[in-house]
Motif scaffolding. Structure first.
Motif, mmCIF file in Angstrom:
data_model
loop_
_atom_site.group_PDB
_atom_site.id
_atom_site.type_symbol
_atom_site.label_atom_id
_atom_site.label_comp_id
_atom_site.label_asym_id
_atom_site.label_seq_id
_atom_site.Cartn_x
_atom_site.Cartn_y
_atom_site.Cartn_z
ATOM 1 N N TRP A 135 35.420 39.159 46.011
ATOM 2 C CA TRP A 135 35.722 40.245 45.074
ATOM 3 C C TRP A 135 35.217 39.899 43.679
ATOM 4 C CZ3 TRP A 135 39.239 39.884 40.895
ATOM 5 C CH2 TRP A 135 39.522 41.084 40.245
ATOM 6 N N ARG A 136 35.496 38.691 43.224
ATOM 7 C CA ARG A 136 35.051 38.273 41.890
ATOM 8 C C ARG A 136 33.523 38.255 41.808
ATOM 9 N NH1 ARG A 136 37.852 36.011 37.816
ATOM 10 N NH2 ARG A 136 39.681 35.931 39.179
ATOM 11 N N PRO A 140 30.132 41.058 37.089
ATOM 12 C CA PRO A 140 29.426 40.108 36.224
ATOM 13 C C PRO A 140 30.301 38.889 35.916
ATOM 14 C CG PRO A 140 29.185 42.346 35.388
ATOM 15 C CD PRO A 140 30.205 42.410 36.482
ATOM 16 N N PRO A 141 29.705 37.697 35.869
ATOM 17 C CA PRO A 141 30.491 36.494 35.581
ATOM 18 C C PRO A 141 31.131 36.531 34.200
ATOM 19 C CG PRO A 141 28.135 36.012 35.576
ATOM 20 C CD PRO A 141 28.286 37.385 36.124
ATOM 21 N N PRO A 146 41.270 38.916 36.037
ATOM 22 C CA PRO A 146 42.491 38.135 36.218
ATOM 23 C C PRO A 146 42.470 37.356 37.526
ATOM 24 C CG PRO A 146 42.895 40.395 36.830
ATOM 25 C CD PRO A 146 41.485 40.346 36.282
ATOM 26 N N GLN A 147 43.371 36.429 37.653
ATOM 27 C CA GLN A 147 43.540 35.715 38.909
ATOM 28 C C GLN A 147 44.200 36.632 39.935
ATOM 29 O OE1 GLN A 147 42.440 32.589 39.706
ATOM 30 N NE2 GLN A 147 41.423 32.680 37.699
ATOM 31 N N SER A 167 42.011 46.826 42.966
ATOM 32 C CA SER A 167 41.268 47.142 41.748
ATOM 33 C C SER A 167 40.703 48.549 41.841
ATOM 34 C CB SER A 167 40.133 46.131 41.521
ATOM 35 O OG SER A 167 39.194 46.169 42.589
ATOM 36 N N ARG A 168 40.504 49.150 40.666
ATOM 37 C CA ARG A 168 39.846 50.460 40.615
ATOM 38 C C ARG A 168 38.911 50.475 39.413
ATOM 39 N NH1 ARG A 168 45.014 54.182 38.668
ATOM 40 N NH2 ARG A 168 45.230 53.208 36.624
#
Length: 215
Positions: A135-136, A140-141, A146-147, A167-168
């Motif tokens: 997902w992360r 973009p890095p 959030p964790q 997430s949305r």
């Protein structure tokens, strides 16, 4: 069948059909009423729950007569193999559906997806976080995400508890930059009495995380 869903769950009491057209061979329907315009179609892979053996089809009805910021308003229906139709925008209907998690007839992640998709309004794209690293990696890095954790299911003597992150993606009102909202859901499904409805809480973890420069 598609028009009947609108009449049962969506139409106003005095709303009448002005014009409609079926699109074969795929089940789809365009409907103009005295008040609104709809596009209705079967979408087999819309949600994970569509793969359950007791599900006949998933149907989406999209409003096409409004210019709105974000996706057009839509209703999602689940058609069971026993002929029952469920309106997934209705909180009571979705709460009752949770009992199938306890019996093992509904995968917890599939139920989480129904909650995030149909009981969390707004957003262009919504998803349940099943693999936090993957997902992360979709964003973009530089994004200050959030964790999050993968969905967790915990059974007690009297209930099944499901926790998950979702997430949305939305856009800023000013500037139109894509941003991400993240929420943590806690779902409790009683084991008794049989068929007792689920209850859930949706807690905001992050709002409007920028997904594009400037950071």
């Amino acid at each position: 069948m598609l028009l009947d869903l609108l009449r049962r769950f969506v139409f106003f009491d005095d709303e009448t059909v002005v014009w409609s057209k079926d699109y074969a061979p795929h089940p789809a329907l365009a409907v103009e009423t005295s008040d609104r315009l709809f596009n209705v179609r079967v979408v087999p892979d819309l949600l994970r729950v569509g793969a359950a053996p007791w599900v006949e089809a998933l149907v989406v009805a999209i409003r096409e007569d409004q210019e709105v910021e974000g996706p057009a308003p839509q209703d999602v229906f689940l058609l069971r193999t026993d002929g029952e139709a469920l309106h997934l925008r209705d909180p009571g209907t979705v709460a009752a559906l949770g009992a199938l998690v306890v019996t093992g007839d509904l995968d917890p992640v599939a139920y989480a997806e129904v909650l995030a998709s149909c009981q969390w309004p707004g957003g262009w794209f919504k998803q349940v976080v099943t693999d936090p690293a993957a997902w992360r990696g979709e964003y973009p890095p530089e994004a200050d995400l959030p964790q999050v954790e993968a969905p967790q299911v915990r059974d007690t003597d009297d209930a099944t508890q499901l926790t998950f992150f979702a997430s949305r993606q939305t856009t800023e009102v000013v500037g139109g930059r894509p941003v991400l909202d993240v929420s943590r859901w806690t779902v409790r499904i009683p084991k008794a009495p049989h068929g007792a409805p689920a209850a859930w809480d949706c807690e905001a973890v992050a709002d409007g995380v920028p997904l594009a420069p400037p950071w």
